[in-house]
Design an enzyme around this catalytic site. Structure first.
Site, PDB file in Angstrom:
ATOM      1  N   LYS A  94      56.813  59.066  50.235  1.00 43.31           N
ATOM      2  CA  LYS A  94      55.584  58.383  50.646  1.00 43.31           C
ATOM      3  C   LYS A  94      54.728  58.079  49.417  1.00 43.31           C
ATOM      4  CE  LYS A  94      53.153  62.758  51.435  1.00 43.31           C
ATOM      5  NZ  LYS A  94      52.298  63.534  52.352  1.00 43.31           N
ATOM      6  N   TYR A 126      30.238  50.192  28.975  1.00 44.85           N
ATOM      7  CA  TYR A 126      29.109  50.081  29.886  1.00 44.85           C
ATOM      8  C   TYR A 126      28.242  51.345  29.891  1.00 44.85           C
ATOM      9  CZ  TYR A 126      31.387  45.985  31.955  1.00 44.85           C
ATOM     10  OH  TYR A 126      31.969  44.754  32.163  1.00 44.85           O
TER      11      TYR A 126
END
Length: 375
Positions: free
Chosen positions: A36, A269
């Site tokens: 998965k 940033y």
């Protein structure tokens, strides 16, 4: 390599890890490998084919979509869907000849009707909630639930399953043993009431490694196949017992630009990194869109020319900046290792997990699915 960002997966490492687990649990046990979440970031199609080729008995997925991907890729081995299946997808379950965890009566009724219309029986594993408080029937309801399923002509009860909450830390205060006892009592009760020959489905990688599978006849293995341990406790147990799992995945990129910046320069940033002196930086074309955690900013590092380069400033969506002041001759398009080995150094998913306060599962599973993988 022509890609900006790529993943390399070692087939030999995956095979080694799988064979180690097979040796631990023995030949008479069904090994159901969890593929998965894109095989924990390793690539569901290629990993599934590799595992089947090397002796995996079953494959375990989360969704009908993942099961469909495997069937469309030619996988014929039994597939167990462990996650939530919507009623609209039950016809797919039958068409794909997939097994599911079953815990809801209305879903069972609908699944039986669909299977009968197709002149089939759907294989199901009753999911018992023995203490994790996720999907599952509570222990005192399992027998009545199973008896109702027995009446449904389109349902075949193939197994009983559960998930353990605390079997990998060595300090659960007895909760694991309580869950295990509850689960075994459920299986025994079903057997005494005529629901026999069930597949007993509870062990995971940690239980397999530490307890040898607990005597269950099917074991779900996941993180260990990809070369990692679910906890330090399991890791230490493996080291003590000379069980060696090898991390299979490497994540790489290239240097986009190298330049010098002066003292007092803002990097990325928010300006949460200000250079205290003149320094040389490299800009890398990789960021949180690719699955890297923003907490790596001013915290983690990468490998360039076999040396550590600290990540400075915030990790951006598609870029990050590293300090290469102490590394000679760094140039655009030089290879950069974010996970994996370079020279004599290595960065593992465990290292990143510690730096970002998470677990190795998340580090691997969140890697962008569209990143090209090479095997």
């Amino acid at each position: 390599m022509k890609d900006l960002i790529w993943i390399e997966v070692s087939k030999s490492a995956v095979i080694n890890n799988f064979k180690q687990l097979r040796k631990i649990v023995g030949k008479g046990v069904v090994l159901s490998v969890a593929v998965k979440a894109n095989a924990y970031g390793h690539g569901i199609k290629e990993i599934s084919k590799l595992l089947v080729k090397n002796g995996a008995d079953w494959l375990a997925v989360n969704s009908t979509e993942e099961a469909e991907t495997l069937r469309n890729d030619g996988i014929k081995k039994p597939i167990l869907i462990m996650g939530f299946v919507q009623k609209k997808d039950l016809a797919k379950v039958v068409n794909l000849s997939a097994r599911i965890f079953l815990y809801d009566m209305s879903t069972a009724e609908e699944l039986s009707k669909i299977a009968l219309k197709k002149d089939k029986k759907a294989n199901v594993h009753i999911k018992a909630d023995t203490g994790l408080s996720r999907l599952g029937v509570l222990p005192y309801d399992v027998l009545s639930f199973a008896n109702e399923l027995k009446k449904m002509k389109g349902i075949h009860i193939e197994g009983i399953a559960t998930h353990f909450a605390t079997n990998d830390d060595g300090k659960d205060g007895g909760f694991f043993k309580a869950q295990l006892e509850t689960f075994r009592n459920i299986a025994n009760t079903l057997n005494k009431n005529g629901i026999k020959n069930l597949m007993i489905n509870g062990s995971n990688s940690a239980a397999a490694v530490i307890c040898g599978g607990l005597g269950f006849n099917i074991i779900r293995i996941g993180i260990a196949v990809y070369g990692y341990h679910s906890s330090e406790y399991v890791k230490n147990h493996c080291k003590k017992n000379k069980i060696k799992f090898i991390p299979a995945l490497s994540l790489k990129t290239k240097v986009a630009q190298v330049k010098e910046i002066g003292k007092g320069s803002c990097v990325s940033y928010g300006c949460n990194f200000i250079s205290k002196k003149k320094m040389k930086i490299a800009i890398l074309p990789v960021g949180y869109y690719d699955g890297l955690d923003r907490k790596l900013g001013n915290n983690g590092y990468v490998l360039i020319k076999g040396e550590k380069a600290k990540i400075v400033g915030r990790v951006c969506m598609n870029m990050m900046v590293v300090d290469v002041s102490g590394i000679a001759d760094v140039s655009p398009e030089d290879e950069v290792v974010l996970i994996g080995k370079q020279g004599g150094l290595e960065i593992t998913a465990d290292d990143i997990a510690k730096q970002t306060d998470t677990i190795n599962y998340e580090v691997l599973a969140r890697l962008r699915e569209s990143i090209k993988r090479y095997y």
